[in-house]
Design a protein around this motif. Structure first.
Motif, PDB file in Angstrom:
ATOM      1  N   ALA A  87      10.732   9.200  -9.658  1.00 56.04           N
ATOM      2  CA  ALA A  87       9.890  10.393  -9.504  1.00 56.04           C
ATOM      3  C   ALA A  87       8.471   9.975  -9.127  1.00 56.04           C
ATOM      4  O   ALA A  87       7.821  10.604  -8.280  1.00 56.04           O
ATOM      5  CB  ALA A  87       9.894  11.212 -10.780  1.00 56.04           C
ATOM      6  N   ARG A  88       7.984   8.891  -9.740  1.00 53.59           N
ATOM      7  CA  ARG A  88       6.629   8.416  -9.419  1.00 53.59           C
ATOM      8  C   ARG A  88       6.569   7.863  -7.993  1.00 53.59           C
ATOM      9  O   ARG A  88       5.561   8.013  -7.299  1.00 53.59           O
ATOM     10  CB  ARG A  88       6.180   7.346 -10.417  1.00 53.59           C
ATOM     11  N   TRP A  89       7.657   7.240  -7.535  1.00 61.43           N
ATOM     12  CA  TRP A  89       7.698   6.761  -6.159  1.00 61.43           C
ATOM     13  C   TRP A  89       7.599   7.954  -5.207  1.00 61.43           C
ATOM     14  O   TRP A  89       6.832   7.939  -4.242  1.00 61.43           O
ATOM     15  CB  TRP A  89       8.991   5.969  -5.912  1.00 61.43           C
ATOM     16  N   ILE A  90       8.375   9.012  -5.495  1.00 64.11           N
ATOM     17  CA  ILE A  90       8.364  10.202  -4.632  1.00 64.11           C
ATOM     18  C   ILE A  90       6.982  10.854  -4.654  1.00 64.11           C
ATOM     19  O   ILE A  90       6.455  11.262  -3.615  1.00 64.11           O
ATOM     20  CB  ILE A  90       9.457  11.209  -5.064  1.00 64.11           C
ATOM     21  N   ALA A  91       6.366  10.928  -5.852  1.00 69.52           N
ATOM     22  CA  ALA A  91       5.028  11.516  -5.958  1.00 69.52           C
ATOM     23  C   ALA A  91       4.046  10.743  -5.079  1.00 69.52           C
ATOM     24  O   ALA A  91       3.283  11.334  -4.299  1.00 69.52           O
ATOM     25  CB  ALA A  91       4.575  11.513  -7.420  1.00 69.52           C
ATOM     26  N   ALA A  92       4.086   9.408  -5.161  1.00 72.57           N
ATOM     27  CA  ALA A  92       3.178   8.585  -4.354  1.00 72.57           C
ATOM     28  C   ALA A  92       3.466   8.776  -2.869  1.00 72.57           C
ATOM     29  O   ALA A  92       2.554   8.883  -2.038  1.00 72.57           O
ATOM     30  CB  ALA A  92       3.318   7.110  -4.743  1.00 72.57           C
ATOM     31  N   TYR A  93       4.761   8.854  -2.536  1.00 66.83           N
ATOM     32  CA  TYR A  93       5.173   9.050  -1.139  1.00 66.83           C
ATOM     33  C   TYR A  93       4.600  10.362  -0.605  1.00 66.83           C
ATOM     34  O   TYR A  93       4.011  10.409   0.490  1.00 66.83           O
ATOM     35  CB  TYR A  93       6.698   9.034  -1.082  1.00 66.83           C
ATOM     36  N   LEU A  94       4.751  11.447  -1.395  1.00 70.09           N
ATOM     37  CA  LEU A  94       4.262  12.755  -0.936  1.00 70.09           C
ATOM     38  C   LEU A  94       2.742  12.752  -0.793  1.00 70.09           C
ATOM     39  O   LEU A  94       2.199  13.359   0.127  1.00 70.09           O
ATOM     40  CB  LEU A  94       4.685  13.857  -1.914  1.00 70.09           C
ATOM     41  N   LEU A  95       2.052  12.037  -1.692  1.00 69.05           N
ATOM     42  CA  LEU A  95       0.583  12.038  -1.658  1.00 69.05           C
ATOM     43  C   LEU A  95       0.033  11.188  -0.512  1.00 69.05           C
ATOM     44  O   LEU A  95      -1.126  11.321  -0.153  1.00 69.05           O
ATOM     45  CB  LEU A  95       0.025  11.539  -3.003  1.00 69.05           C
ATOM     46  N   GLU A  96       0.888  10.319   0.061  1.00 69.18           N
ATOM     47  CA  GLU A  96       0.389   9.398   1.092  1.00 69.18           C
ATOM     48  C   GLU A  96       1.032   9.558   2.451  1.00 69.18           C
ATOM     49  O   GLU A  96       0.596   8.948   3.414  1.00 69.18           O
ATOM     50  CB  GLU A  96       0.636   7.948   0.631  1.00 69.18           C
ATOM     51  N   ARG A  97       2.104  10.373   2.553  1.00 71.51           N
ATOM     52  CA  ARG A  97       2.901  10.272   3.782  1.00 71.51           C
ATOM     53  C   ARG A  97       2.209  10.816   5.022  1.00 71.51           C
ATOM     54  O   ARG A  97       2.400  10.294   6.117  1.00 71.51           O
ATOM     55  CB  ARG A  97       4.300  10.860   3.620  1.00 71.51           C
ATOM     56  N   ASP A  98       1.402  11.884   4.874  1.00 65.80           N
ATOM     57  CA  ASP A  98       0.735  12.389   6.079  1.00 65.80           C
ATOM     58  C   ASP A  98      -0.690  12.789   5.760  1.00 65.80           C
ATOM     59  O   ASP A  98      -1.045  13.949   5.766  1.00 65.80           O
ATOM     60  CB  ASP A  98       1.519  13.536   6.722  1.00 65.80           C
TER      61      ASP A  98
END
Ligand code: HEC
Length: 100
Positions: A87-98
Protein backbone atom coordinates in the motif's frame (compact mmCIF):
# COMPACT_ATOMS: atom_id res chain seq x y z
CA UNK A 1 -6.48 -9.48 -17.56
CA UNK A 2 -9.52 -9.63 -15.32
CA UNK A 3 -9.42 -8.67 -11.70
CA UNK A 4 -9.31 -12.19 -10.27
CA UNK A 5 -6.34 -13.01 -12.47
CA UNK A 6 -4.50 -9.85 -11.47
CA UNK A 7 -5.06 -10.70 -7.83
CA UNK A 8 -3.93 -14.28 -8.33
CA UNK A 9 -0.85 -13.14 -10.20
CA UNK A 10 -0.07 -10.66 -7.47
CA UNK A 11 -0.54 -13.23 -4.72
CA UNK A 12 1.67 -15.70 -6.54
CA UNK A 13 4.34 -13.11 -7.25
CA UNK A 14 4.32 -11.55 -3.81
CA UNK A 15 4.77 -13.73 -0.75
CA UNK A 16 4.14 -11.77 2.47
CA UNK A 17 7.83 -11.54 3.29
CA UNK A 18 8.92 -10.23 -0.09
CA UNK A 19 9.69 -6.69 -1.18
CA UNK A 20 6.80 -5.17 -3.11
CA UNK A 21 6.81 -6.30 -6.73
CA UNK A 22 6.81 -2.98 -8.57
CA UNK A 23 5.68 -4.35 -11.95
CA UNK A 24 2.78 -6.29 -10.45
CA UNK A 25 1.69 -3.32 -8.31
CA UNK A 26 1.87 -0.90 -11.22
CA UNK A 27 -0.35 -3.28 -13.21
CA UNK A 28 -2.79 -3.49 -10.28
CA UNK A 29 -3.01 0.29 -10.01
CA UNK A 30 -3.65 0.81 -13.71
CA UNK A 31 -6.05 -2.12 -14.15
CA UNK A 32 -7.85 -2.56 -10.79
CA UNK A 33 -7.76 0.97 -9.43
CA UNK A 34 -8.23 2.10 -13.05
CA UNK A 35 -11.46 0.11 -13.34
CA UNK A 36 -13.07 2.74 -11.09
CA UNK A 37 -10.70 5.70 -11.29
CA UNK A 38 -10.29 5.57 -15.08
CA UNK A 39 -7.52 3.90 -17.09
CA UNK A 40 -5.41 7.05 -16.85
CA UNK A 41 -6.57 7.54 -13.21
CA UNK A 42 -8.13 10.88 -14.11
CA UNK A 43 -11.47 9.86 -12.65
CA UNK A 44 -14.48 7.70 -13.47
CA UNK A 45 -16.75 6.24 -10.82
CA UNK A 46 -13.98 7.22 -8.38
CA UNK A 47 -12.29 10.65 -8.40
CA UNK A 48 -9.13 11.78 -10.16
CA UNK A 49 -6.18 10.15 -8.34
CA UNK A 50 -3.42 11.59 -10.51
CA UNK A 51 -0.58 13.21 -8.57
CA UNK A 52 -1.92 16.74 -8.96
CA UNK A 53 -5.29 15.78 -7.46
CA UNK A 54 -3.73 14.24 -4.34
CA UNK A 55 -2.21 17.36 -2.79
CA UNK A 56 -4.27 16.85 0.37
CA UNK A 57 -2.62 13.46 0.93
CA UNK A 58 0.76 12.22 2.10
CA UNK A 59 2.09 8.65 2.00
CA UNK A 60 0.46 7.82 5.36
CA UNK A 61 -3.01 9.09 4.56
CA UNK A 62 -2.99 7.51 1.10
CA UNK A 63 -1.84 4.15 2.44
CA UNK A 64 -4.73 4.31 4.97
CA UNK A 65 -7.30 5.03 2.23
CA UNK A 66 -5.90 2.15 0.14
CA UNK A 67 -5.84 -0.34 3.03
CA UNK A 68 -9.11 0.66 4.71
CA UNK A 69 -11.16 2.02 1.80
CA UNK A 70 -13.72 4.76 2.37
CA UNK A 71 -16.64 3.27 4.31
CA UNK A 72 -20.04 4.04 2.87
CA UNK A 73 -18.63 4.55 -0.65
CA UNK A 74 -17.64 2.14 -3.43
CA UNK A 75 -13.94 2.64 -2.53
CA UNK A 76 -13.07 -0.83 -1.23
CA UNK A 77 -10.53 -1.77 1.47
CA UNK A 78 -7.49 -3.47 -0.07
CA UNK A 79 -6.15 -4.84 3.22
CA UNK A 80 -7.17 -8.41 2.35
CA UNK A 81 -5.08 -8.24 -0.82
CA UNK A 82 -2.21 -5.85 -0.13
CA UNK A 83 0.41 -5.67 2.60
CA UNK A 84 1.24 -2.39 4.34
CA UNK A 85 4.47 -2.22 2.30
CA UNK A 86 2.54 -2.70 -0.94
CA UNK A 87 0.00 0.00 0.00
CA UNK A 88 2.88 2.37 0.80
CA UNK A 89 4.51 1.54 -2.54
CA UNK A 90 1.25 2.39 -4.34
CA UNK A 91 0.88 5.60 -2.30
CA UNK A 92 4.41 6.68 -3.27
CA UNK A 93 3.75 5.70 -6.89
CA UNK A 94 0.56 7.80 -7.04
CA UNK A 95 2.29 10.79 -5.41
CA UNK A 96 5.18 10.69 -7.91
CA UNK A 97 3.91 9.25 -11.16
CA UNK A 98 2.86 12.43 -12.96
CA UNK A 99 4.15 15.49 -11.14
CA UNK A 100 2.98 18.78 -12.61
C1 HEC B 1 -15.04 -0.27 -6.93
C2 HEC B 1 -14.50 1.00 -7.38
C3 HEC B 1 -13.14 1.44 -6.85
C4 HEC B 1 -11.95 0.77 -6.91
C5 HEC B 1 -11.68 -0.61 -7.51
C6 HEC B 1 -10.96 1.65 -6.33
N1 HEC B 1 -11.54 2.82 -5.93
FE1 HEC B 1 -10.60 4.36 -5.00
N2 HEC B 1 -12.38 5.33 -4.81
C7 HEC B 1 -13.58 4.91 -5.34
C8 HEC B 1 -14.60 5.90 -5.04
C9 HEC B 1 -16.06 5.84 -5.46
C10 HEC B 1 -13.97 6.93 -4.28
C11 HEC B 1 -14.60 8.20 -3.72
C12 HEC B 1 -15.22 7.89 -2.39
C13 HEC B 1 -15.86 9.13 -1.81
O1 HEC B 1 -16.99 9.41 -2.18
O2 HEC B 1 -15.19 9.81 -1.00
C14 HEC B 1 -12.57 6.53 -4.16
C15 HEC B 1 -11.62 7.27 -3.49
C16 HEC B 1 -10.26 7.02 -3.53
C17 HEC B 1 -9.23 7.87 -2.98
C18 HEC B 1 -9.43 9.18 -2.23
C19 HEC B 1 -9.18 10.33 -3.20
C20 HEC B 1 -9.03 11.64 -2.47
O3 HEC B 1 -8.97 12.66 -3.19
O4 HEC B 1 -8.92 11.66 -1.24
C21 HEC B 1 -8.03 7.30 -3.27
C22 HEC B 1 -6.65 7.83 -2.91
C23 HEC B 1 -8.30 6.08 -3.98
N3 HEC B 1 -9.67 5.92 -4.12
C24 HEC B 1 -7.33 5.23 -4.44
C25 HEC B 1 -7.59 3.98 -4.98
C26 HEC B 1 -6.56 3.03 -5.29
C27 HEC B 1 -5.06 3.27 -5.13
C28 HEC B 1 -7.19 1.92 -5.77
C29 HEC B 1 -6.56 0.60 -6.18
C30 HEC B 1 -5.72 -0.03 -5.15
C31 HEC B 1 -8.62 2.21 -5.78
N4 HEC B 1 -8.82 3.47 -5.29
C32 HEC B 1 -9.62 1.33 -6.22
C33 HEC B 1 -13.81 3.74 -6.03
C34 HEC B 1 -12.87 2.74 -6.24
Amino acid sequence: MNRALVILALAAATPAWAEPDAAALERLVLQDCGSCHGLTLKGGLGPDIRTGALGHHDNDSLARVILDGIPGTPMPPWRPLLSEAEARWIAAYLLERDPG
